[in-house]
Enzyme design. Sequence first.
Site, PDB file in Angstrom:
ATOM      1  N   ASN A  50      -4.368  -7.364  -8.007  1.00 13.74           N
ATOM      2  CA  ASN A  50      -4.046  -8.565  -8.783  1.00 13.74           C
ATOM      3  C   ASN A  50      -4.946  -8.689  -9.998  1.00 13.74           C
ATOM      4  O   ASN A  50      -4.493  -8.945 -11.119  1.00 13.74           O
ATOM      5  CB  ASN A  50      -4.222  -9.819  -7.916  1.00 13.74           C
ATOM      6  CG  ASN A  50      -3.103 -10.032  -6.916  1.00 13.74           C
ATOM      7  OD1 ASN A  50      -2.077  -9.378  -6.976  1.00 13.74           O
ATOM      8  ND2 ASN A  50      -3.311 -10.951  -5.995  1.00 13.74           N
ATOM      9  N   ARG A 375      13.455  -4.786 -12.039  1.00 11.50           N
ATOM     10  CA  ARG A 375      12.586  -3.849 -11.325  1.00 11.50           C
ATOM     11  C   ARG A 375      13.371  -3.266 -10.161  1.00 11.50           C
ATOM     12  O   ARG A 375      13.966  -4.001  -9.383  1.00 11.50           O
ATOM     13  CB  ARG A 375      11.331  -4.541 -10.776  1.00 11.50           C
ATOM     14  CG  ARG A 375      10.437  -5.176 -11.820  1.00 11.50           C
ATOM     15  CD  ARG A 375       9.139  -5.668 -11.176  1.00 11.50           C
ATOM     16  NE  ARG A 375       8.440  -6.638 -12.011  1.00 11.50           N
ATOM     17  CZ  ARG A 375       7.635  -6.329 -13.015  1.00 11.50           C
ATOM     18  NH1 ARG A 375       7.432  -5.057 -13.313  1.00 11.50           N
ATOM     19  NH2 ARG A 375       7.022  -7.266 -13.710  1.00 11.50           N
ATOM     20  N   ARG A 405       7.286  -5.390 -17.458  1.00 10.98           N
ATOM     21  CA  ARG A 405       5.873  -5.005 -17.499  1.00 10.98           C
ATOM     22  C   ARG A 405       5.467  -4.101 -16.336  1.00 10.98           C
ATOM     23  O   ARG A 405       5.712  -4.405 -15.180  1.00 10.98           O
ATOM     24  CB  ARG A 405       4.991  -6.256 -17.500  1.00 10.98           C
ATOM     25  CG  ARG A 405       3.508  -5.958 -17.626  1.00 10.98           C
ATOM     26  CD  ARG A 405       2.735  -7.221 -17.880  1.00 10.98           C
ATOM     27  NE  ARG A 405       2.976  -7.732 -19.221  1.00 10.98           N
ATOM     28  CZ  ARG A 405       3.025  -9.031 -19.517  1.00 10.98           C
ATOM     29  NH1 ARG A 405       2.897  -9.930 -18.577  1.00 10.98           N
ATOM     30  NH2 ARG A 405       3.219  -9.414 -20.759  1.00 10.98           N
ATOM     31  N   HIS A 435      15.548 -11.245 -17.440  1.00 14.66           N
ATOM     32  CA  HIS A 435      14.879 -11.396 -16.143  1.00 14.66           C
ATOM     33  C   HIS A 435      15.858 -11.906 -15.089  1.00 14.66           C
ATOM     34  O   HIS A 435      15.495 -12.059 -13.919  1.00 14.66           O
ATOM     35  CB  HIS A 435      13.696 -12.369 -16.311  1.00 14.66           C
ATOM     36  CG  HIS A 435      12.771 -12.428 -15.152  1.00 14.66           C
ATOM     37  ND1 HIS A 435      12.653 -13.550 -14.336  1.00 14.66           N
ATOM     38  CD2 HIS A 435      11.899 -11.517 -14.651  1.00 14.66           C
ATOM     39  CE1 HIS A 435      11.753 -13.322 -13.406  1.00 14.66           C
ATOM     40  NE2 HIS A 435      11.274 -12.100 -13.559  1.00 14.66           N
ATOM     41  N   TYR A 468       8.603  -9.543  -0.187  1.00 12.56           N
ATOM     42  CA  TYR A 468       8.775 -10.682  -1.096  1.00 12.56           C
ATOM     43  C   TYR A 468       9.796 -11.631  -0.458  1.00 12.56           C
ATOM     44  O   TYR A 468      10.845 -11.187   0.002  1.00 12.56           O
ATOM     45  CB  TYR A 468       9.344 -10.230  -2.443  1.00 12.56           C
ATOM     46  CG  TYR A 468       8.359  -9.681  -3.439  1.00 12.56           C
ATOM     47  CD1 TYR A 468       7.271  -8.919  -3.037  1.00 12.56           C
ATOM     48  CD2 TYR A 468       8.521  -9.898  -4.805  1.00 12.56           C
ATOM     49  CE1 TYR A 468       6.379  -8.399  -3.957  1.00 12.56           C
ATOM     50  CE2 TYR A 468       7.641  -9.372  -5.740  1.00 12.56           C
ATOM     51  CZ  TYR A 468       6.575  -8.617  -5.298  1.00 12.56           C
ATOM     52  OH  TYR A 468       5.707  -8.107  -6.228  1.00 12.56           O
ATOM     53  N   ARG A 564       3.110 -21.109  -5.567  1.00 11.52           N
ATOM     54  CA  ARG A 564       2.236 -20.064  -5.025  1.00 11.52           C
ATOM     55  C   ARG A 564       1.047 -19.774  -5.932  1.00 11.52           C
ATOM     56  O   ARG A 564      -0.075 -19.648  -5.471  1.00 11.52           O
ATOM     57  CB  ARG A 564       3.040 -18.772  -4.814  1.00 11.52           C
ATOM     58  CG  ARG A 564       2.179 -17.580  -4.418  1.00 11.52           C
ATOM     59  CD  ARG A 564       3.015 -16.347  -4.147  1.00 11.52           C
ATOM     60  NE  ARG A 564       3.846 -15.974  -5.274  1.00 11.52           N
ATOM     61  CZ  ARG A 564       3.448 -15.152  -6.262  1.00 11.52           C
ATOM     62  NH1 ARG A 564       2.233 -14.661  -6.267  1.00 11.52           N
ATOM     63  NH2 ARG A 564       4.263 -14.839  -7.243  1.00 11.52           N
ATOM     64  N   HIS A 592       8.275 -15.770  -3.373  1.00 18.10           N
ATOM     65  CA  HIS A 592       8.833 -15.437  -4.687  1.00 18.10           C
ATOM     66  C   HIS A 592      10.079 -16.246  -5.035  1.00 18.10           C
ATOM     67  O   HIS A 592      10.527 -16.244  -6.175  1.00 18.10           O
ATOM     68  CB  HIS A 592       9.155 -13.931  -4.701  1.00 18.10           C
ATOM     69  CG  HIS A 592       9.405 -13.362  -6.055  1.00 18.10           C
ATOM     70  ND1 HIS A 592      10.657 -12.985  -6.481  1.00 18.10           N
ATOM     71  CD2 HIS A 592       8.572 -13.095  -7.079  1.00 18.10           C
ATOM     72  CE1 HIS A 592      10.583 -12.507  -7.717  1.00 18.10           C
ATOM     73  NE2 HIS A 592       9.327 -12.561  -8.105  1.00 18.10           N
TER      74      HIS A 592
END
Length: 715
Positions: A50, A375, A405, A435, A468, A564, A592
């Site tokens: 992280n 992703r 990213r 996204h 997730y 979160r 998530h």
Amino acid sequence: MTKIDYEDPSLYTNRELSWLDFNDRVLEEARQKTNPLLERLNFLGITQSNMDEFVMVRVASLAKLIAVEWDGRDASGLTPTQQLKAVNDKAHEQLIKQYTTLNRILLPAIKQVGINLLQVDELTDEQFRYIKDYFHDELYPVLTPMADDSSRPFPFISNDTINLSLRLTKKDSDKSLYATLQVPKIFPRVVKLPGGENDFILLENIIERFVSQLFINYDIQEVAVFRVIRDMDLDVAEEDTSDLLKEVQQQLKLRAHGKVIRLEVASTISKKLRKRLVRELKTDEDSVYEVNGPVDLNFLGKLADKVTGHDDLKYIPFKPYQNEKLTSEYNIFDTIKQHDQLMQHPYDKFDSVVEFIRQASIDEGVLAIKMTLYRVSGNSPIIKYLGRAAQNGKQVTVLVEVKARFDEENNVHWARELEQMGCHVIYGLVGLKTHSKLSLVVRREESGIRRYVHLGTGNYNDSTAHFYTDIGLLTANNNIGVDVTNIFNMLSGYSKPPYFHKLHISPNGIREFMINRLDLAIEYAKSDRPVRVRMKMNSLSDQEMIAKMYEASHAGVTIDLIIRGICCLKPGIKGISDNITVHSIVGRFLEHSRIYIFDFDGEQQVYLASADLMTRNLNRRVEQMFPIEKPTLLKRVLDIYQTMWDDNVKTRVLEADGTYHRVDRRGHASLDAQEFFAAQATHLVMANKEKKHHNNPDQFQPMMSPENQNEPLGD
């Protein structure tokens, strides 16, 4: 009456400092004795990964703002220089806590159960012979010492690599010479040793022990391990997307040489060698981190994975549920046509989403598949089925966001693969990241053309879907189908729909909708009508959204938030945010999903979204928010939210002073929401097995001995 300034900087927490608070909550999980021991090791490793990403992107961005002398301030009133100073101060404190956790808590704890991370001087004779042979047979041919003198300049140090900095002298000379040696990434960093079932050593310790054999006729005076984290943010010029793929590929090459943002060195380093590294790497003093232990804790997850014979020190596995009508044994389109399907991953198998695309790829009635990919995994079955669909003559359009990213390289690869398989690939929009998580299947049926849609809060990544938490919807709702069709036309062409029937789309659309809902909530509160707003997201940082929540709270609207990560809102401020409560859940799975619930005097409106309430999601990304309208599914989402809100094991509550504390559960039964959902899924799986067992009278029934008749059969 004095008008309240809801944008007063004192009402906001700095985004970067709030993120560090989140990472500290992850670190608390590593220290939490109720967590399985090997999972605690993993949590500590996660704090490092992280932090690495945070430094590569967020801290690097602050450094850029300072470099260009940008004089603006964030919502909390801090300049970039003030932010960077505060971030470094807090990160230094966190680093001390990380290594205290490792050295004083976790390493002694794993040693007690026979798991040993050893130093060279702790090895048995057998183990020492093993590392000696390993060095000579495997490592020595690969290692490349890089001298640093007047004829050979200081070598380039790659991002996120373990390196040894050496000070040495020639035999019969006192003059200091210097060299650098990179620990090769092609070898596992955690090396399993013979002799003990769970004895390990780090690769750099082996190399350090025998490094003198790379410098014959020289004496090693000092060896220090170090690592650099560089600016890895991608700066892509986007006048148009005609050469976007080439531009991204070019930027990936340049990114590898970004400025050093953080230097980590072993605390045993001498002042002389430390000063030299700082000078050669052009690092600010505040950005140097001395660590009391192994540099880079990312290895801890690998260590936990290599341990054998200790499943008792890991989370108890659970069985994810899959509605049998969403499997290959049924026509998935008939199932969706009969009723919308809601899935909560990972408790519901992600396989159902993969099956949706698989059946679409071979179904004779399917004419087209359209999909957004942000992703995906390194071996994505979805990519394979999209390719198969194109080869089967279906029109396949895929938007691959090549600017995602740290997935840029992976996504460029998949974009090329999809094109070669005959898919039409779009690389994204100018100035925007896509996204949104959308799939559209267009199918010819007896009644005409029908659209089937999957909308989700998470990525189409079959790997991360195991850990997730996300929610997805499969629907044949015509209005949603038309909206999704219009989105794809907008993404691939010049279409700009005048309105959407059911969906709300960023940029701008989600912001406008949320402001509208909060304004309506304010009207209800001022009319003394019951109103409540509940939201769950990863991060809340957009100033306009927070200011509107303050205004709603001031008007009397009750707002419950489950966040979160980053939260720039301060709850509990008298007269401003005393009607706002903020919870954060950090646990076994990464929370998530995004849920937005509005209760207007008993009228429940429930929405799911791909977007957090961050400025980038609302202004600079293509995102979708979609309603859950079927009463049974709406109730399920409400139940999911309520279960998480009632969690009193993994929940921390945010106070007005910015601190988080655990829920006081004295007198209350413990509720870990994630474990509750996992147990619920396992129960459904077992109940279905039992149902199939009873529905099959021809199934062989084993005879049981009398003394075992009351014992349950194993799986």
